[in-house]
Design an enzyme around this catalytic site. Structure first.
Site, PDB file in Angstrom:
ATOM      1  N   ASN A  17       0.829  -1.203   0.000  1.00 50.25           N
ATOM      2  CA  ASN A  17       0.000   0.000   0.000  1.00 50.25           C
ATOM      3  C   ASN A  17       0.862   1.251   0.000  1.00 50.25           C
ATOM      4  O   ASN A  17       1.919   1.301   0.614  1.00 50.25           O
ATOM      5  CB  ASN A  17      -1.025   0.003   1.151  1.00 50.25           C
ATOM      6  CG  ASN A  17      -0.456  -0.277   2.518  1.00 50.25           C
ATOM      7  OD1 ASN A  17       0.536  -0.967   2.670  1.00 50.25           O
ATOM      8  ND2 ASN A  17      -1.093   0.257   3.537  1.00 50.25           N
TER       9      ASN A  17
ATOM     10  N   GLU B 213       0.384   5.220   0.639  1.00 52.00           N
ATOM     11  CA  GLU B 213      -0.545   6.238   1.149  1.00 52.00           C
ATOM     12  C   GLU B 213      -0.128   7.635   0.723  1.00 52.00           C
ATOM     13  O   GLU B 213       0.947   7.827   0.150  1.00 52.00           O
ATOM     14  CB  GLU B 213      -0.646   6.102   2.677  1.00 52.00           C
ATOM     15  CG  GLU B 213      -1.237   4.753   3.064  1.00 52.00           C
ATOM     16  CD  GLU B 213      -1.513   4.589   4.550  1.00 52.00           C
ATOM     17  OE1 GLU B 213      -1.072   5.433   5.352  1.00 52.00           O
ATOM     18  OE2 GLU B 213      -2.182   3.594   4.892  1.00 52.00           O
TER      19      GLU B 213
ATOM     20  N   CYS C   5      -4.236   0.685  -2.344  1.00 53.62           N
ATOM     21  CA  CYS C   5      -4.031  -0.583  -1.632  1.00 53.62           C
ATOM     22  C   CYS C   5      -2.936  -1.415  -2.298  1.00 53.62           C
ATOM     23  O   CYS C   5      -2.652  -1.262  -3.492  1.00 53.62           O
ATOM     24  CB  CYS C   5      -5.311  -1.412  -1.653  1.00 53.62           C
ATOM     25  SG  CYS C   5      -6.645  -0.779  -0.647  1.00 53.62           S
TER      26      CYS C   5
ATOM     27  N   GLU D 103      -2.993  -4.607  -3.104  1.00 53.90           N
ATOM     28  CA  GLU D 103      -3.456  -5.506  -4.164  1.00 53.90           C
ATOM     29  C   GLU D 103      -3.540  -4.793  -5.501  1.00 53.90           C
ATOM     30  O   GLU D 103      -3.135  -5.309  -6.540  1.00 53.90           O
ATOM     31  CB  GLU D 103      -4.855  -6.066  -3.842  1.00 53.90           C
ATOM     32  CG  GLU D 103      -4.957  -6.829  -2.556  1.00 53.90           C
ATOM     33  CD  GLU D 103      -5.356  -5.955  -1.396  1.00 53.90           C
ATOM     34  OE1 GLU D 103      -4.686  -4.919  -1.169  1.00 53.90           O
ATOM     35  OE2 GLU D 103      -6.327  -6.286  -0.715  1.00 53.90           O
TER      36      GLU D 103
ATOM     37  N   CYS E 116     -10.009  -5.526   0.488  1.00 48.98           N
ATOM     38  CA  CYS E 116     -11.136  -4.586   0.633  1.00 48.98           C
ATOM     39  C   CYS E 116     -12.060  -4.710  -0.589  1.00 48.98           C
ATOM     40  O   CYS E 116     -11.707  -5.325  -1.605  1.00 48.98           O
ATOM     41  CB  CYS E 116     -10.631  -3.152   0.796  1.00 48.98           C
ATOM     42  SG  CYS E 116     -10.114  -2.376  -0.744  1.00 48.98           S
TER      43      CYS E 116
ATOM     44  N   CYS F  29     -10.666  -3.522  -3.969  1.00 53.13           N
ATOM     45  CA  CYS F  29      -9.673  -4.446  -4.541  1.00 53.13           C
ATOM     46  C   CYS F  29     -10.351  -5.699  -5.103  1.00 53.13           C
ATOM     47  O   CYS F  29      -9.942  -6.225  -6.135  1.00 53.13           O
ATOM     48  CB  CYS F  29      -8.621  -4.817  -3.498  1.00 53.13           C
ATOM     49  SG  CYS F  29      -7.501  -3.438  -3.143  1.00 53.13           S
TER      50      CYS F  29
HETATM   51  N1  THU Z   1      -5.253  -1.703   2.551  1.00 56.34           N
HETATM   52  C1  THU Z   1      -4.694  -2.463   1.571  1.00 56.34           C
HETATM   53  O1  THU Z   1      -3.569  -2.206   1.120  1.00 56.34           O
HETATM   54  N2  THU Z   1      -5.413  -3.529   1.123  1.00 56.34           N
HETATM   55  C2  THU Z   1      -6.648  -3.875   1.584  1.00 56.34           C
HETATM   56  O2  THU Z   1      -7.282  -4.741   1.006  1.00 56.34           O
HETATM   57  C3  THU Z   1      -7.155  -3.248   2.799  1.00 56.34           C
HETATM   58  C4  THU Z   1      -6.567  -1.932   3.112  1.00 56.34           C
HETATM   59  C5  THU Z   1      -4.504  -0.527   3.021  1.00 56.34           C
HETATM   60  C6  THU Z   1      -5.121   0.781   2.602  1.00 56.34           C
HETATM   61  C7  THU Z   1      -4.560   1.722   3.653  1.00 56.34           C
HETATM   62  O3  THU Z   1      -3.287   2.173   3.214  1.00 56.34           O
HETATM   63  C8  THU Z   1      -4.381   0.826   4.870  1.00 56.34           C
HETATM   64  O4  THU Z   1      -4.435  -0.500   4.423  1.00 56.34           O
HETATM   65  C9  THU Z   1      -5.427   1.058   5.949  1.00 56.34           C
HETATM   66  O5  THU Z   1      -6.710   0.948   5.421  1.00 56.34           O
END
Ligand code: THU
Length: 160
Positions: A62, A64, A73, A75, A112, A115
């Protein structure tokens, strides 16, 4: 009026030792990719590793951003890179590992909704299921045999 019940199935591997060797390696790569995540705002790092049918493994994590919705994210970082690089390759499976920075997480982290939607696009396109393996930083690994399995009532091109 009638009711429709939708069932799903998740396979639970209590330890990584129960996984097929190739999947175990993919989970290890997801965990390694997780450590390189850029997650200063949530402190929740996620790593993903994708196995393609051409044998390539693509990893991502991920990323940010101070403007929160601009982040992405793990994925989707990995999937979009994989499909940008190998547009004709099919995705065999995706491994996913997540947890709070510097802490042990024994709760498997499922992908999520956004994704899942990104994944199902390619699952439909390639007409072959994509297996999803997801875990925390330690402990059990959960498996879904396809994306559709964790995304009932899919919105796809047939609706357009
Ligand atoms: N996140 C992912 O990378 N993948 C997911 O499927 C769930 C959430 C990340 C997004 C954000 O940077 C952090 O986790 C908190 O939500």
């Amino acid at each position: 009026m009638k009711r429709i019940k939708i069932e799903t199935e998740i396979v639970v591997f209590e330890t990584e030792a129960e996984l097929p060797v190739q999947v175990k390696q993919l989970v290890t790569q997801a965990k390694q990719a997780r450590l390189k995540a850029y997650a200063p705002y949530s402190n929740f790092k996620v790593g993903a590793a994708i196995l393609l049918d051409n044998g390539e493994i693509i990893t991502g994590n991920n990323q940010e951003n101070a403007s929160y919705p601009s982040g992405l994210c793990a994925e989707r970082t990995a999937i979009y890179y994989a499909k940008a690089t190998y547009p004709d390759a099919k995705i065999k499976c995706i491994a996913l590992a997540g947890g709070v920075t510097g802490k042990i997480n024994r709760n498997p982290v499922p992908p999520c909704g956004a994704c899942r939607q990104a994944m199902v696009e390619y699952e439909i396109k390639q007409t072959q299921p994509i297996e999803i393996y997801f875990t925390g930083t330690e402990g059990e690994v959960l498996k879904s045999c396809s994306v559709a399995n964790v995304l009932p009532l899919i919105f796809d091109k047939s609706q357009l």
